[in-house]
Design a protein around this motif. Structure first.
Motif, PDB file in Angstrom:
ATOM      1  N   GLN A   1      -0.417   6.243  -4.129  1.00 24.63           N
ATOM      2  CA  GLN A   1      -1.386   4.953  -3.926  1.00 24.63           C
ATOM      3  C   GLN A   1      -2.627   5.229  -3.459  1.00 24.63           C
ATOM      4  OE1 GLN A   1       1.132   2.227  -1.296  1.00 24.63           O
ATOM      5  NE2 GLN A   1       1.867   1.709  -3.417  1.00 24.63           N
ATOM      6  N   ARG A   2      -2.939   6.301  -2.854  1.00 21.09           N
ATOM      7  CA  ARG A   2      -4.175   6.658  -2.455  1.00 21.09           C
ATOM      8  C   ARG A   2      -5.153   7.116  -3.636  1.00 21.09           C
ATOM      9  NH1 ARG A   2      -2.652   8.712   2.387  1.00 21.09           N
ATOM     10  NH2 ARG A   2      -2.358  10.765   1.509  1.00 21.09           N
TER      11      ARG A   2
ATOM     12  N   LEU B   1      -7.930  11.943   5.702  1.00 18.99           N
ATOM     13  CA  LEU B   1      -7.041  10.910   6.312  1.00 18.99           C
ATOM     14  C   LEU B   1      -7.691   9.621   6.771  1.00 18.99           C
ATOM     15  CD1 LEU B   1      -4.764  13.534   7.947  1.00 18.99           C
ATOM     16  CD2 LEU B   1      -4.096  11.950   6.015  1.00 18.99           C
ATOM     17  N   GLU B   2      -9.177   9.780   6.697  1.00 14.22           N
ATOM     18  CA  GLU B   2      -9.888   8.539   7.199  1.00 14.22           C
ATOM     19  C   GLU B   2      -9.895   7.607   5.948  1.00 14.22           C
ATOM     20  OE1 GLU B   2      -9.031   9.762  10.451  1.00 14.22           O
ATOM     21  OE2 GLU B   2     -10.181   8.004  10.370  1.00 14.22           O
ATOM     22  N   GLN B   3      -9.787   7.923   4.769  1.00 10.79           N
ATOM     23  CA  GLN B   3     -10.173   6.927   3.659  1.00 10.79           C
ATOM     24  C   GLN B   3      -8.888   6.314   3.027  1.00 10.79           C
ATOM     25  OE1 GLN B   3     -13.339   7.305   4.166  1.00 10.79           O
ATOM     26  NE2 GLN B   3     -13.827   7.324   2.211  1.00 10.79           N
ATOM     27  N   HIS B   4      -8.838   5.454   2.371  1.00  8.74           N
ATOM     28  CA  HIS B   4      -7.788   4.946   1.618  1.00  8.74           C
ATOM     29  C   HIS B   4      -7.757   5.327   0.249  1.00  8.74           C
ATOM     30  CE1 HIS B   4     -10.578   1.731   0.586  1.00  8.74           C
ATOM     31  NE2 HIS B   4      -9.678   1.378  -0.230  1.00  8.74           N
TER      32      HIS B   4
ATOM     33  N   ILE C   1       4.613   8.850  -1.742  1.00  9.78           N
ATOM     34  CA  ILE C   1       4.222   7.568  -2.497  1.00  9.78           C
ATOM     35  C   ILE C   1       3.033   7.171  -2.050  1.00  9.78           C
ATOM     36  CG2 ILE C   1       5.157   5.242  -2.393  1.00  9.78           C
ATOM     37  CD1 ILE C   1       7.879   6.131  -2.418  1.00  9.78           C
ATOM     38  N   LEU C   2       2.757   7.546  -0.571  1.00 13.62           N
ATOM     39  CA  LEU C   2       1.395   7.095  -0.053  1.00 13.62           C
ATOM     40  C   LEU C   2       0.222   7.758  -0.726  1.00 13.62           C
ATOM     41  CD1 LEU C   2       2.381   6.635   3.659  1.00 13.62           C
ATOM     42  CD2 LEU C   2       2.296   4.687   1.847  1.00 13.62           C
TER      43      LEU C   2
ATOM     44  N   ALA D   1      -5.944   4.162  -5.688  1.00 13.26           N
ATOM     45  CA  ALA D   1      -7.046   3.291  -5.331  1.00 13.26           C
ATOM     46  C   ALA D   1      -8.364   3.737  -5.565  1.00 13.26           C
ATOM     47  CB  ALA D   1      -6.769   2.944  -3.693  1.00 13.26           C
TER      48      ALA D   1
END
Lengths: 414, 508
Positions: A351-352, A25-28, A347-348, A355
């Motif tokens: 996107q992760r 959870l710390e990474q995007h 969705i998030l 990325a």
């Protein structure tokens, strides 16, 4: 001893979580691992050896020399793969130790004035190349091409036709029956997709896309984005044939919907707009694959794939269901309901995953090649098919390929 | 495109059969007399085709498209859509048969009900796959274009989409925006007057859209009034309403100085309460861009941004630019000036020389209002800079707030807060980006406006306008209203005959 008793389970837990790619959870970004495992960043060097046949220049260099537009269109992968292999560390000059054999023949470089490739001579070119290698080296006849691979990036792969019915009618070139095909076309249970083929993304120019990057803090304000044809007025004016009616359905249902930014325009800000969109539509056209998938992945826009039974690039290395949204063609009228009902954390997460830089790298063909790019993914795919089964080596005198099969026109020498 | 070929061939067949019929009729009858009879009997088939063809053409003309394909689609869908190598020859034969069938006219538009063909195509392909031919479930050929009955957006879905977009943007800000955003403290001097609602509404809406926590310190000249209090209460911004016990003066020069003192009061409030964050001076008549709030997050201790100065005059006076000015037009921007390596070397100020004779002296005068030398709104600083206890890291070039204004001197600009102005950080790409604009628009000091901008009780006309007819006016160039009212205010000098002519329908 008391400390060690809980360290081991903790370590196991850590490894377990790492393996299944649960979101840190710390990474995007998030690690990507497909059905073959976490293989996107594998290094093929040392895992396989490729021998590149030296064909006369008429099969490769001269073709490109006649029409250098071949270096920029979406079928350019066949040319760049050749160039990459010539200088790669997996190349071997000793064919006895090679695992795979590559034949550098450019079959998709006979272009119309508009730039579209004509496939009419391609079967003859391919046949002529295979005849050349089978007469000058013993390795083709040894296995009838089972340890050879060919790049056929055209619309329907080795069926060598742009019209689907004709392509199905022709089927895959009989001489390539045993070889491994590296192609862009992928559709389940289709004549033109052979088992064991490696699906690659179409070529998209990396520098051009890089030049249109905008800062990632530009807020994504377009919900759904698409630019392209809905009706192919030249070939199918009433619709229903082109894209199996899916693109026309998209237009008729959503032309008045403000959430859908869809049109046939060719804006100069196409790449920038994709970076400002949440979803990018990738519907089928005359063939199910499209460069929009590559563009969507590179620009972080979630691809919405509307093509029934499509097989996407590197499907064993990339878990596409977790990254893109798949919509059946019959569900196109309900696309807005489908997209707005996707839970926000899904969705998030998509996107992760998008990325992740290794994801973007795997879709590109940069020159010079970089680790993790599509060239390396192709080699990884070939490496995963090793070791060859002993049965591919034919006994002396055994022949299964029919060299006279196929339409009469294909048998003419080139 | 075998479908189109098929229909064309069948139409051609129809035409040829029609012409063949006529010719057959001509040849078949030997004598000239029987030729006419023959031709009257024979054409039953050919005239039928001709009439059919003509009717089809008329219907197509009416509908606007060739509907023959639709008919084939609806009637013989199961043979047309699947592609197999064997059916190419059979399809044409079935086509010619269909011409004898009378067609049902469907009034629905062609595309809507076209779901049927695909289903039957799929059924057929299922049958085919059961027979062992490995066909894909996806069928080649013409498919219907599916349109749902109400192809318009659903409002709940649109709202859901907007929430998705909002959440995505929040996530983007989290990863790519300002890393640890600090809260903002905004100081605004204001006072109740006609234009206050206009200016404050704009500022309230701007502050509501700022994505960081905002504390708004509103210092009001003349004490707390209901006007301002009601505006703030509805604002949904966290605010502190501080009274300043002096009325706002009417001259501009005095007003600038009073505002400065009000701002200092705001700073003292911050100091007393040890509020943390970034201090920003937002005058109620200024206009801010949201980029400004993202940019000022970069400030360490004290920063400066460029302010666009929109000094305007009330009237259309055109100051003729000198030749010199035409070549280098004066840029109305006040802010930091940097050298090529990005270090602060000085300040751009607003050139007020062209306006020196014509500037406004009191509020509401229709002349150009000039800004001060250095506007407070162009400066931002870290709230810790003015705290009482010397924080670690607080630079020595900052003056203690209590010492400022002690001797009664006026504080012209925030540069008075620091000993050394060279430590100020230039923001906004070294002042090249203008993210806020200074403007002063005010009504006359004695102009009236409805309190709270609520018209209650409803207006009565208490002051007659110039042309109101119920005053005794001798103007005959009046409207019908005037004539109507003659019933009530009828001057005795008017002759009755005139009245009869002018008021035909009126009851007397």
């Amino acid at each position: 001893m008391g400390v060690k008793s809980w360290i081991l389970p903790l370590l196991l837990l850590q490894i377990l979580f790492g393996k299944f790619g649960i979101a840190e959870l710390e990474q995007h970004t998030e690690r990507i691992s497909g059905s073959a495992g976490d293989v996107l960043e594998d290094d093929p060097v040392g895992r396989l050896k490729v021998f590149v046949y030296e064909l006369p220049l008429k099969y490769n260099k001269k073709i490109v020399g006649r029409d250098p537009r071949c270096l920029n269109h979406m079928f350019a992968a066949e040319i760049f793969m050749h160039r990459f292999l010539l200088t790669s560390a997996v190349r071997t000059l000793n064919p006895e130790e090679a695992d795979w054999f590559y034949t550098p023949v450019y079959t998709t470089c006979d272009l119309t004035p508009n730039g579209l490739p004509l496939p009419f001579k391609s079967p003859r070119v391919m046949r002529s190349a295979i005849q050349f290698i089978s007469t000058n080296w013993p390795y083709w006849n040894r296995t009838e091409g089972a340890d050879h691979f060919f790049l056929v990036p055209h619309d329907f792969g080795a069926c060598f036709h742009y019209q689907e019915e004709k392509a199905i009618q022709r089927g895959i070139l009989p001489l390539l029956k045993k070889a491994t095909l590296v192609q862009t076309f992928g559709q389940e249970n289709h004549v033109c997709l052979k088992e064991g083929s490696i699906i690659i993304p179409p070529y998209a120019p990396p520098q051009k896309m890089q030049a249109h990057m905008i800062t990632p803090d530009t807020p994504r304000s377009i919900f759904v984005y698409f630019r392209g044809l809905f009706y192919d007025v030249g070939n199918d004016p009433e619709g229903g044939y082109y894209a199996r009616g899916a693109r026309a359905s998209l237009w008729e249902n959503f032309k008045n919907n403000p959430l859908f930014d869809i049109s046939t325009e060719h804006p100069t800000t196409y790449y920038e707009d994709m970076q400002r969109a949440v979803f990018c539509l990738c519907p089928l056209g005359w063939a199910p694959w499209s460069p929009r998938l590559v563009e969507g992945v590179v620009f972080g826009c979630i691809p919405v794939i509307i093509a029934d039974d499509i097989v996407l690039p590197f499907a064993d290395a990339i878990p596409w269901e977790e990254i893109g949204v798949f919509v059946a063609e019959k569900d196109v009228p309900n696309l807005d309901t489908i997209l707005t009902n996707i839970p926000i954390d899904v969705i998030l997460r998509k996107q992760r995953l998008l990325a992740n830089p290794s994801m973007k790298q795997a879709m590109l063909f940069p020159q010079p090649a970089q680790p993790g790019d599509a060239f390396h993914q192709i080699l990884n795919g070939l490496a995963r098919k090793l070791p060859h089964d002993k049965s591919i080596y034919l006994k002396p005198g055994e022949r299964t390929l029919n060299w006279t099969a196929g339409p009469k026109g294909d048998l003419k020498p080139w | 495109m075998f479908h189109s070929h098929g229909t064309r061939r069948s139409n051609a067949a129809a035409r040829s059969s029609a012409s063949g019929g006529l010719e057959g009729g001509g040849v078949g009858s030997p004598a000239a007399s029987s030729a006419s009879e023959g031709s009257s009997f024979r054409p039953s088939a050919s005239t039928f085709w001709l009439l059919l063809h003509g009717l089809c053409c008329l219907i197509s003309l009416f509908l606007g498209f060739r509907f023959s394909r639709l008919i084939f689609v609806l009637l013989f869908s199961n043979t047309i859509y699947t592609y197999t190598t064997t059916t190419t020859t059979t399809i044409t034969s079935t086509r010619t048969e269909t011409l004898t069938v009378s067609f049902p006219l469907t009034h629905t538009p062609p595309i809507e009900t076209a779901v049927k063909p695909n289903n039957s195509a799929l059924e057929l392909s299922d049958k085919m796959s059961n027979q062992g031919s490995s066909h894909s479930q996806v069928v080649v050929g013409r498919h219907g274009i599916r349109i749902r009955p109400w192809p318009h957006p659903d409002p709940t879905e649109v709202m859901r989409a907007h929430r998705i977009i909002e959440r995505v943007q929040q996530e983007q800000r989290k990863w790519y925006g300002v890393k640890s955003p600090r809260p903002l403290i905004v100081i605004t001097p204001t006072y109740a007057r006609t234009f206050q609602a206009l200016h404050l509404t704009g500022l309230i809406h701007c502050l509501r859209n700022v994505p960081y926590p905002v504390t708004w310190i509103v210092v009001e000249a003349g004490g707390v009034t209901n006007e301002t209090a009601s505006l703030l209460a509805r604002s949904r911004v966290q605010f502190l309403h501080i009274p300043f016990h002096e009325k706002m003066p009417v001259e501009w020069a005095e007003r600038h100085l009073t505002e400065n003192r009000m701002r200092l009061l705001g700073l003292r409030v911050i100091r007393e309460r040890n509020m943390d964050g970034i201090v920003l001076f937002a005058d109620d008549s200024n206009v801010h861009s949201l980029d400004l709030f993202d940019e000022i997050q970069k400030v360490q201790w004290m920063g400066s941004v460029s302010v666009g100065i929109l000094a305007h005059s009330g009237g259309p006076d055109r100051t003729l630019l000198t030749e010199d000015e035409k070549l280098n037009p004066p840029i109305p921007v006040q802010g930091p000036a940097c050298n090529s390596s990005g270090h602060l070397i000085g300040w751009h100020t607003f050139n007020s020389i062209p306006y020196s004779e014509k500037s406004a002296t009191f509020v509401g005068e229709s002349a150009t209002v000039l800004p001060g030398k250095m506007e407070w709104s162009g400066f931002v600083f870290n709230a810790r800079m003015i705290w009482k206890e010397a924080e670690d890291g607080r630079p020595e070039w900052v003056k203690d707030l209590d010492k400022i204004g002690e001797n009664g001197e006026e504080i012209e600009s925030p540069l008075a807060l620091v000993n050394d102005a060279s430590f100020v950080e230039p923001l906004g790409d070294c002042g090249k980006k203008v993210m806020l604009w200074w403007m002063r628009v005010e009504a006359r000091a004695d102009s009236k406006f409805p309190p709270g901008w609520i018209i209650d009780p409803p207006l009565e006309i208490v002051v007659p306008a110039k042309r109101t007819p119920w005053q005794e006016s001798d103007d005959l160039a009046g409207s019908k209203l005037e004539q109507d009212d003659r019933r009530f205010t009828r001057p005795k000098s008017r002759s009755s005959s005139k009245r009869k002519n002018t008021l035909p329908g009126q009851d007397n």
